[in-house]
Design a protein around this motif. Structure first.
Motif, short mmCIF file in Angstrom:
data_model
loop_
_atom_site.label_atom_id
_atom_site.label_comp_id
_atom_site.label_asym_id
_atom_site.label_seq_id
_atom_site.Cartn_x
_atom_site.Cartn_y
_atom_site.Cartn_z
N PHE A 151 -8.56 -12.61 5.10
CA PHE A 151 -8.80 -13.21 6.40
C PHE A 151 -7.98 -12.55 7.51
O PHE A 151 -8.25 -12.77 8.67
N ALA A 152 -6.99 -11.75 7.15
CA ALA A 152 -6.19 -11.08 8.17
C ALA A 152 -5.62 -9.79 7.59
O ALA A 152 -5.26 -9.74 6.42
N ALA A 153 -5.56 -8.78 8.43
CA ALA A 153 -4.93 -7.51 8.06
C ALA A 153 -3.64 -7.41 8.86
O ALA A 153 -3.62 -7.68 10.06
N LEU A 154 -2.56 -7.04 8.19
CA LEU A 154 -1.25 -6.94 8.82
C LEU A 154 -0.58 -5.63 8.42
O LEU A 154 -0.82 -5.10 7.34
N LEU A 155 0.29 -5.15 9.29
CA LEU A 155 1.16 -4.03 8.96
C LEU A 155 2.49 -4.59 8.48
O LEU A 155 2.78 -5.77 8.67
N GLY A 156 3.30 -3.75 7.89
CA GLY A 156 4.61 -4.21 7.44
C GLY A 156 5.39 -3.10 6.81
O GLY A 156 5.15 -1.92 7.06
N THR A 157 6.33 -3.48 5.96
CA THR A 157 7.15 -2.52 5.24
C THR A 157 6.84 -2.62 3.75
O THR A 157 6.23 -3.58 3.30
N HIS A 158 7.27 -1.60 3.01
CA HIS A 158 7.00 -1.56 1.57
C HIS A 158 8.30 -1.22 0.86
O HIS A 158 8.93 -0.22 1.16
N ASN A 159 8.69 -2.06 -0.09
CA ASN A 159 9.88 -1.83 -0.89
C ASN A 159 9.47 -1.04 -2.12
O ASN A 159 8.83 -1.58 -3.02
N THR A 160 9.83 0.24 -2.18
CA THR A 160 9.41 1.07 -3.30
C THR A 160 10.13 0.69 -4.59
O THR A 160 9.63 0.96 -5.67
N GLY A 161 11.30 0.05 -4.49
CA GLY A 161 12.02 -0.37 -5.68
C GLY A 161 11.30 -1.49 -6.42
O GLY A 161 11.19 -1.48 -7.64
N THR A 162 10.80 -2.46 -5.66
CA THR A 162 10.10 -3.59 -6.28
C THR A 162 8.59 -3.43 -6.25
O THR A 162 7.88 -4.15 -6.95
N GLY A 163 8.10 -2.50 -5.41
CA GLY A 163 6.65 -2.34 -5.26
C GLY A 163 6.03 -3.43 -4.41
O GLY A 163 4.81 -3.54 -4.34
N GLN A 164 6.87 -4.22 -3.74
CA GLN A 164 6.37 -5.35 -2.97
C GLN A 164 6.34 -5.05 -1.47
O GLN A 164 7.29 -4.50 -0.92
N PRO A 165 5.25 -5.44 -0.81
CA PRO A 165 5.17 -5.30 0.64
C PRO A 165 5.78 -6.50 1.35
O PRO A 165 5.91 -7.58 0.76
N THR A 166 6.14 -6.30 2.59
CA THR A 166 6.55 -7.39 3.47
C THR A 166 5.64 -7.35 4.69
O THR A 166 5.87 -6.56 5.61
N PRO A 167 4.56 -8.13 4.70
CA PRO A 167 3.67 -8.17 5.86
C PRO A 167 4.43 -8.73 7.07
O PRO A 167 5.21 -9.68 6.93
N LEU A 168 4.21 -8.13 8.24
CA LEU A 168 4.93 -8.55 9.43
C LEU A 168 3.96 -8.81 10.58
O LEU A 168 2.89 -8.19 10.65
N LEU A 169 4.37 -9.70 11.47
CA LEU A 169 3.60 -10.00 12.68
C LEU A 169 4.13 -9.15 13.83
O LEU A 169 5.22 -8.59 13.77
#
Length: 151
Positions: free
Chosen positions: A16-34
């Protein structure tokens, strides 16, 4: 490391929404940001940076970085994925300097940019519906002023 993300409705798993953010390569997890979140991209004036964009969405996104010309370095599949573009080298029409690059789904797109102008700028998806709905982030070249919004 940057990320292109989709927020989904549960349990239907429909974006329902596309967001930009950062990506933690250590955990492989993104952090979507507003748009209103703290600035995470802060190159020094005159710096050349390699931006790696992890496209975790199911769509290709034309990513535009304001007031910067960059070179497309290449792409690779995100671990466990397959490549849409099919090459770690830039595609033939991507040679030379650009201000927009296609970030294909399931891939890491790399661009090398030199940041020659101090100030606030934006990077965003060039699909109008996406940039109008939070797929846009501020960045600042040089020291961020202490009175900057969301700092």
């Amino acid at each position: 490391y940057l990320s292109l993300n989709e927020e989904v409705y549960e349990p239907a798993d429909v974006p329902f929404a596309a967001l930009l953010g950062t990506h933690n390569t250590g955990t492989g997890q993104p952090t979507p940001l507003l748009w209103s979140d703290v600035i995470t991209e802060n190159p020094a004036l005159g710096a050349t940076e390699l931006w790696e964009m992890y496209n975790l969405t199911e769509d290709a996104h034309p990513i535009h970085i304001h007031l910067v010309q960059f070179q497309v370095v290449g792409r690779e599949p995100i671990a466990g994925g397959t490549s849409v573009a099919g090459s770690n080298t830039p595609l033939p029409w991507e040679t030379g300097f650009k201000d927009t690059v296609i970030a294909y789904p399931g891939e890491i797109t790399r661009v090398k940019a030199r940041f020659d102008y101090e100030g606030f700028y934006v990077w965003h998806c060039h699909i109008v519906e996406h940039e109008d709905n939070e797929m846009m982030r501020p960045y600042h070249v040089g020291p961020i002023p202490p009175d900057a919004p969301a700092q």
